[in-house]
Design a protein around this motif. Structure first.
Motif, PDB file in Angstrom:
ATOM      1  N   LEU A 174       0.805  -1.219   0.000  1.00  0.00           N
ATOM      2  CA  LEU A 174       0.000   0.000   0.000  1.00  0.00           C
ATOM      3  C   LEU A 174       0.840   1.272   0.000  1.00  0.00           C
ATOM      4  CD1 LEU A 174      -2.477  -1.143   2.776  1.00  0.00           C
ATOM      5  CD2 LEU A 174      -3.137  -0.745   0.399  1.00  0.00           C
ATOM      6  N   GLY A 175       2.071   1.169   0.511  1.00  0.00           N
ATOM      7  CA  GLY A 175       2.883   2.344   0.772  1.00  0.00           C
ATOM      8  C   GLY A 175       2.732   2.767   2.220  1.00  0.00           C
ATOM      9  N   PRO A 176       3.676   3.547   2.745  1.00  0.00           N
ATOM     10  CA  PRO A 176       3.656   3.897   4.169  1.00  0.00           C
ATOM     11  C   PRO A 176       2.548   4.865   4.564  1.00  0.00           C
ATOM     12  CG  PRO A 176       5.452   5.022   3.050  1.00  0.00           C
ATOM     13  CD  PRO A 176       4.877   4.055   2.056  1.00  0.00           C
ATOM     14  N   GLU A 207      -0.063  10.357  18.203  1.00  0.00           N
ATOM     15  CA  GLU A 207      -0.365   9.932  16.842  1.00  0.00           C
ATOM     16  C   GLU A 207       0.649  10.431  15.818  1.00  0.00           C
ATOM     17  OE1 GLU A 207      -3.544  13.149  15.144  1.00  0.00           O
ATOM     18  OE2 GLU A 207      -4.332  11.703  16.568  1.00  0.00           O
ATOM     19  N   GLU A 208       1.291  11.575  16.066  1.00  0.00           N
ATOM     20  CA  GLU A 208       2.238  12.107  15.079  1.00  0.00           C
ATOM     21  C   GLU A 208       3.417  11.167  14.841  1.00  0.00           C
ATOM     22  OE1 GLU A 208       5.078  15.242  16.282  1.00  0.00           O
ATOM     23  OE2 GLU A 208       3.919  15.333  18.155  1.00  0.00           O
ATOM     24  N   PHE A 209       3.712  10.303  15.821  1.00  0.00           N
ATOM     25  CA  PHE A 209       4.841   9.383  15.686  1.00  0.00           C
ATOM     26  C   PHE A 209       4.432   8.031  15.094  1.00  0.00           C
ATOM     27  CE2 PHE A 209       5.529  12.020  19.513  1.00  0.00           C
ATOM     28  CZ  PHE A 209       6.620  12.754  19.066  1.00  0.00           C
ATOM     29  N   LEU A 210       3.135   7.829  14.874  1.00  0.00           N
ATOM     30  CA  LEU A 210       2.616   6.512  14.529  1.00  0.00           C
ATOM     31  C   LEU A 210       2.165   6.391  13.081  1.00  0.00           C
ATOM     32  CD1 LEU A 210       0.513   5.936  17.785  1.00  0.00           C
ATOM     33  CD2 LEU A 210       2.877   5.253  17.334  1.00  0.00           C
ATOM     34  N   VAL A 211       2.223   7.461  12.322  1.00  0.00           N
ATOM     35  CA  VAL A 211       1.828   7.439  10.912  1.00  0.00           C
ATOM     36  C   VAL A 211       2.864   8.200  10.098  1.00  0.00           C
ATOM     37  CG1 VAL A 211      -0.647   7.208  11.379  1.00  0.00           C
ATOM     38  CG2 VAL A 211       0.371   9.490  11.241  1.00  0.00           C
ATOM     39  N   ASP A 212       2.758   8.072   8.763  1.00  0.00           N
ATOM     40  CA  ASP A 212       3.630   8.804   7.834  1.00  0.00           C
ATOM     41  C   ASP A 212       5.104   8.586   8.164  1.00  0.00           C
ATOM     42  OD1 ASP A 212       1.411   9.839   6.513  1.00  0.00           O
ATOM     43  OD2 ASP A 212       1.270  11.540   7.877  1.00  0.00           O
ATOM     44  N   ARG A 213       5.548   7.360   8.078  1.00  0.00           N
ATOM     45  CA  ARG A 213       6.928   7.018   8.411  1.00  0.00           C
ATOM     46  C   ARG A 213       7.382   5.862   7.528  1.00  0.00           C
ATOM     47  NH1 ARG A 213       5.383   4.338  14.328  1.00  0.00           N
ATOM     48  NH2 ARG A 213       4.325   2.546  13.445  1.00  0.00           N
ATOM     49  N   GLU A 214       8.682   5.802   7.303  1.00  0.00           N
ATOM     50  CA  GLU A 214       9.268   4.780   6.448  1.00  0.00           C
ATOM     51  C   GLU A 214       9.962   3.729   7.310  1.00  0.00           C
ATOM     52  OE1 GLU A 214       9.424   4.246   3.207  1.00  0.00           O
ATOM     53  OE2 GLU A 214       8.642   6.090   2.307  1.00  0.00           O
ATOM     54  N   PRO A 215       9.684   2.444   7.086  1.00  0.00           N
ATOM     55  CA  PRO A 215      10.367   1.417   7.874  1.00  0.00           C
ATOM     56  C   PRO A 215      11.841   1.326   7.499  1.00  0.00           C
ATOM     57  CG  PRO A 215       9.046   0.408   6.149  1.00  0.00           C
ATOM     58  CD  PRO A 215       8.731   1.872   6.127  1.00  0.00           C
ATOM     59  N   VAL A 216      12.652   0.974   8.489  1.00  0.00           N
ATOM     60  CA  VAL A 216      14.090   0.803   8.291  1.00  0.00           C
ATOM     61  C   VAL A 216      14.422  -0.654   8.562  1.00  0.00           C
ATOM     62  CG1 VAL A 216      16.405   1.479   9.040  1.00  0.00           C
ATOM     63  CG2 VAL A 216      14.552   3.182   8.986  1.00  0.00           C
ATOM     64  N   LEU A 275      11.758  -0.427  13.557  1.00  0.00           N
ATOM     65  CA  LEU A 275      12.441   0.859  13.437  1.00  0.00           C
ATOM     66  C   LEU A 275      11.904   1.606  12.222  1.00  0.00           C
ATOM     67  CD1 LEU A 275      14.720   2.762  14.441  1.00  0.00           C
ATOM     68  CD2 LEU A 275      16.285   1.481  12.953  1.00  0.00           C
ATOM     69  N   TYR A 276      11.619   2.912  12.423  1.00  0.00           N
ATOM     70  CA  TYR A 276      11.089   3.747  11.353  1.00  0.00           C
ATOM     71  C   TYR A 276      11.889   5.044  11.253  1.00  0.00           C
ATOM     72  CZ  TYR A 276       6.961   0.733  11.545  1.00  0.00           C
ATOM     73  OH  TYR A 276       6.119  -0.349  11.533  1.00  0.00           O
ATOM     74  N   ARG A 277      11.881   5.594  10.045  1.00  0.00           N
ATOM     75  CA  ARG A 277      12.442   6.917   9.789  1.00  0.00           C
ATOM     76  C   ARG A 277      11.288   7.866   9.496  1.00  0.00           C
ATOM     77  NH1 ARG A 277      15.124   5.583   5.829  1.00  0.00           N
ATOM     78  NH2 ARG A 277      17.124   5.124   6.849  1.00  0.00           N
ATOM     79  N   GLN A 278      11.312   9.014  10.138  1.00  0.00           N
ATOM     80  CA  GLN A 278      10.238   9.989   9.979  1.00  0.00           C
ATOM     81  C   GLN A 278      10.870  11.375   9.859  1.00  0.00           C
ATOM     82  OE1 GLN A 278       7.594  10.858  13.353  1.00  0.00           O
ATOM     83  NE2 GLN A 278       5.867  10.185  12.093  1.00  0.00           N
ATOM     84  N   GLY A 279      11.180  11.768   8.633  1.00  0.00           N
ATOM     85  CA  GLY A 279      11.898  13.021   8.446  1.00  0.00           C
ATOM     86  C   GLY A 279      13.288  12.924   9.048  1.00  0.00           C
ATOM     87  N   VAL A 287      10.572   4.626  21.441  1.00  0.00           N
ATOM     88  CA  VAL A 287      11.710   5.517  21.611  1.00  0.00           C
ATOM     89  C   VAL A 287      11.759   6.442  20.399  1.00  0.00           C
ATOM     90  CG1 VAL A 287      14.189   5.683  22.017  1.00  0.00           C
ATOM     91  CG2 VAL A 287      12.920   3.662  22.822  1.00  0.00           C
ATOM     92  N   VAL A 288      11.696   7.747  20.647  1.00  0.00           N
ATOM     93  CA  VAL A 288      11.783   8.740  19.578  1.00  0.00           C
ATOM     94  C   VAL A 288      13.166   9.370  19.637  1.00  0.00           C
ATOM     95  CG1 VAL A 288      10.857  10.889  18.645  1.00  0.00           C
ATOM     96  CG2 VAL A 288       9.314   9.175  19.621  1.00  0.00           C
ATOM     97  N   LEU A 289      13.876   9.300  18.537  1.00  0.00           N
ATOM     98  CA  LEU A 289      15.253   9.785  18.459  1.00  0.00           C
ATOM     99  C   LEU A 289      15.287  10.975  17.513  1.00  0.00           C
ATOM    100  CD1 LEU A 289      16.418   6.179  18.010  1.00  0.00           C
ATOM    101  CD2 LEU A 289      17.165   7.537  19.950  1.00  0.00           C
ATOM    102  N   ASP A 290      15.564  12.162  18.079  1.00  0.00           N
ATOM    103  CA  ASP A 290      15.578  13.395  17.296  1.00  0.00           C
ATOM    104  C   ASP A 290      17.008  13.803  16.987  1.00  0.00           C
ATOM    105  OD1 ASP A 290      12.754  13.882  17.190  1.00  0.00           O
ATOM    106  OD2 ASP A 290      12.849  14.351  19.321  1.00  0.00           O
TER     107      ASP A 290
END
Length: 674
Positions: free
Chosen positions: A275-277, A348-357, A596-600, A671-674
């Protein structure tokens, strides 16, 4: 503003029964929507049972409905609260009056007898019931209430084990229908593909109708299951459906004991791979006591529902609570969703629109499930795949399911995917990463017929002999005919003070001049103990063959690991895919599912504690904390936040790796890593 199917993240469904028009407490359920922070509701409209006064005389009204429009009343309340509304259908069955009026709309067996489910009659997807009657109901619902979209629970009709011989199928198929499900019959194989196409035609027709009547964003979305085998048995083509789906409604309500909570994250990753991320995947999570046995009006234990939901979030799935009926004597089920949905809204901002690593891919094929798995798809296709999933989770190696030979993966695993097209075989030969192939992968063409020449043989450095040793069958322990072992010939594949590994499974017989890493030790008696010694401690039969960038596993350790979880089997599978490019290392005791996901510019790491109720079968009763854990990631980060336990933690950097400590994980941590 984004369309509803891109912005509605949390869903609610009170699945009405025929008695609910006489007892539905609108104020209570409306307040429950608010407590659980939902943004959309799924409301029973029509199909098997109508919850509004339909103009179609044979559209069966709920027994206690009278002239009331319960569906419309609920829709009106949802609109006042600014919620997205999906009108729910359940359409593949009908009552006696409709059957009596139009028997030609319904599926029949080879003797001309109608297929029935209890007192209801099963409709045929090729006939006027789907093409005319149901489409008229869709138009009526849209005209009355303008829902955002419509969904259907049982939209695909009969499964693949039930052939319909109605006049519509006879005319549409274009040749004599198969007499029985028989995978050796070319006509049955053609019927399988034709049947998939008929379900896709239902999908396309319904969307044409709803968009014409309700506008371009008024979608019809059939609900679908999360497991490939289940989808295959219901003749639903996941790949083609995902090409059509702007949102995927996942009807996968509970944990199966043989697959565990981790199956939910795997389903999310598998679907997002097609479907895409960005595409949302709401999942109908039962608050009632779904399982074996199921209790529709009982409450599922909160830890059981919670673990299923958070594994779904780790795989990119969105929450959707689901109750059967509007009144319950067991009211414990009402308390489960609120803390889950409240946490989801806050983060919710951390749970959608992200690319898996992930650097490891697991190839899967629904066509192989059909034409290689045939009558035993779970044993032949699903278990080898699941064995790899469990081994990689245990080893904390992030992976992604894939239908494509994708160069982004440094390692690609082909777990007994017997059916591969010529194009896929060409792609595997051209693939530049490390390739791990098991069992009969590629030995069969797209129709499940065995190839004269194995197209992967030269690549893997092996020649298949067309036979198999062992049957992997365990009877009673004394008559264990599969008391076999594997001898370690190459120490790089297994660490430990042993020269042999327990086996007891099936072995594809191959010849090879390449490096033999494991060899087969034939079975010998298990009882009496005086006879339990290796009569043939060595053989020339390869069980694992290594090339410069390939590994071929002739022994079915992946299938065995899914069934028995022998630690040696899991460790060997993990060793075959380990490589320096894996971006995650975790120290600490316990079983963690790591996503693990990448989000920006940030990374998001889900850690789900699977050390839950391991000694018990059935429903999970309580949560067991694990930790501490030391997490090392190859990412750039200045700080780390813990979304479940709260607060920031120190980040240490050395040699391109950052280190983060997590003291305790009860159910999950993010865990959110900025």
């Amino acid at each position: 503003m984004k369309p509803w199917y891109q912005r509605t993240l949390r869903w609610a469904q009170t699945n009405l029964t025929e008695k609910d028009p006489a007892r539905y407490d609108a104020d209570w359920w409306r307040e429950h929507w608010r407590r659980t922070k939902v943004q959309g509701v799924i409301v029973n409209a029509g199909g098997i049972v109508a919850y509004y006064p339909s103009k179609f005389e044979l559209h069966h009204r709920a027994e206690y409905l009278g002239d009331r429009d319960l569906y419309g009343e609920i829709v009106d309340l949802a609109r006042r609260d600014g919620l997205t509304v999906l009108a729910r259908m359940d359409s593949n069955r009908a009552h006696q009056p409709l059957y009596d009026a139009h028997p030609d709309w319904f599926a029949v067996d080879a003797d001309g007898n109608p297929y029935r489910a209890g007192r209801l009659y099963v409709a045929c997807v090729t006939g006027p019931y789907y093409k005319d009657f149901l489409t008229g109901i869709l138009e009526e619902i849209i005209e009355r209430s303008t829902p955002d979209g419509l969904t259907d629970n049982s939209w695909s009709g009969l499964g693949r084990d039930s052939i319909c011989y109605c006049p519509n199928c006879r005319d549409s198929f274009g040749q004599e229908l198969p007499t029985t499900p028989d995978w050796t019959d070319p006509v049955y194989k053609q019927w399988i593909r034709w049947s998939y196409d008929q379900r896709l035609a239902v999908w396309d027709l319904n969307n044409e109708v709803t968009r014409r009547a309700g506008g371009p964003d008024c979608l019809w979305i059939g609900m679908n299951g999360g497991e490939v085998v289940a989808q295959s048995k219901r003749l639903r083509d996941d790949v083609e459906i995902c090409k059509r789906a702007s949102i995927f409604l996942l009807d996968s309500q509970w944990r199966h004991e043989e697959s565990g909570f981790q199956a939910n994250a795997d389903s999310g990753k598998r679907l997002h791979g097609m479907l895409g991320p960005e595409t949302l995947i709401p999942e109908s999570t039962a608050m009632y006591d779904a399982g074996v046995p199921t209790f529709r009006l009982g409450s599922k234990p909160e830890p059981e529902a919670r673990m299923w939901a958070i594994e779904g979030w780790a795989g990119g799935i969105q929450p959707w609570w689901h109750h059967i009926g509007s009144v319950h004597d067991d009211r414990r089920q009402y308390a489960t969703a609120e803390p889950l949905f409240t946490w989801h809204e806050e983060h919710e901002e951390f749970l959608v629109d992200r690319e898996p690593v992930a650097t490891v891919g697991l190839l899967w094929s629904q066509r192989s499930v059909d034409f290689h798995g045939k009558d035993e798809p779970e044993e032949v296709s699903q278990l080898p795949y699941r064995g790899w999933v469990d081994a990689l989770i245990r080893a904390r190696i992030p992976y992604l399911p894939t239908t494509e030979v994708d160069e982004r993966f440094e390692v690609l695993v082909v777990p007994n995917v017997g059916v591969l097209t010529d194009e896929q075989c060409d792609q595997l030969r051209a693939y530049s990463g490390k390739l791990v192939v098991t069992g009969e992968s590629g030995l069969y063409d797209e129709w499940g017929d065995r190839r004269d020449r194995w197209p992967l043989g030269d690549l893997l450095g092996v020649r298949h002999q067309g036979k198999r040793l062992g049957d992997g069958t365990v009877t009673d322990w004394e008559n264990y005919d599969s008391h076999s072992y594997l001898r370690i010939e190459d120490r790089s594949v297994f660490d430990g003070d042993t020269d042999v590994l327990p086996f007891g499974g099936q072995l594809e017989v191959v010849e090879s001049q390449a490096r033999k890493a494991l060899s087969w030790i034939p079975p010998f008696p298990i009882y009496p103990p005086e006879k339990s010694w290796m009569e043939e401690p060595h053989s020339d039969v390869p069980a694992l063959v290594l090339g410069e960038r390939t590994a071929y596993l002739a022994a079915d350790l992946d299938r065995l690991y899914a069934k028995y979880h022998h630690p040696d089997h899991g460790q060997l599978l993990a060793n075959l895919v380990r490589h320096p490019g894996i971006p995650l290392r975790i120290e600490g005791a316990g079983v963690l599912d790591c996503q693990l996901y990448r989000q920006g510019d940030r990374h998001v790491l889900h850690l789900v504690n699977l050390d839950q109720g391991g000694a018990w079968r059935g429903r999970l009763q309580e949560l067991t904390p694990a930790g501490p854990f030391t997490i090392k990631l190859r990412v750039n980060s200045q700080r780390a936040r813990l979304l479940v336990s709260g607060g920031e933690v120190d980040v240490q950097e050395q040699d391109g790796w950052i280190t983060v400590g997590v003291d305790r994980i009860t159910d999950h941590e993010v865990v959110v890593l900025d």
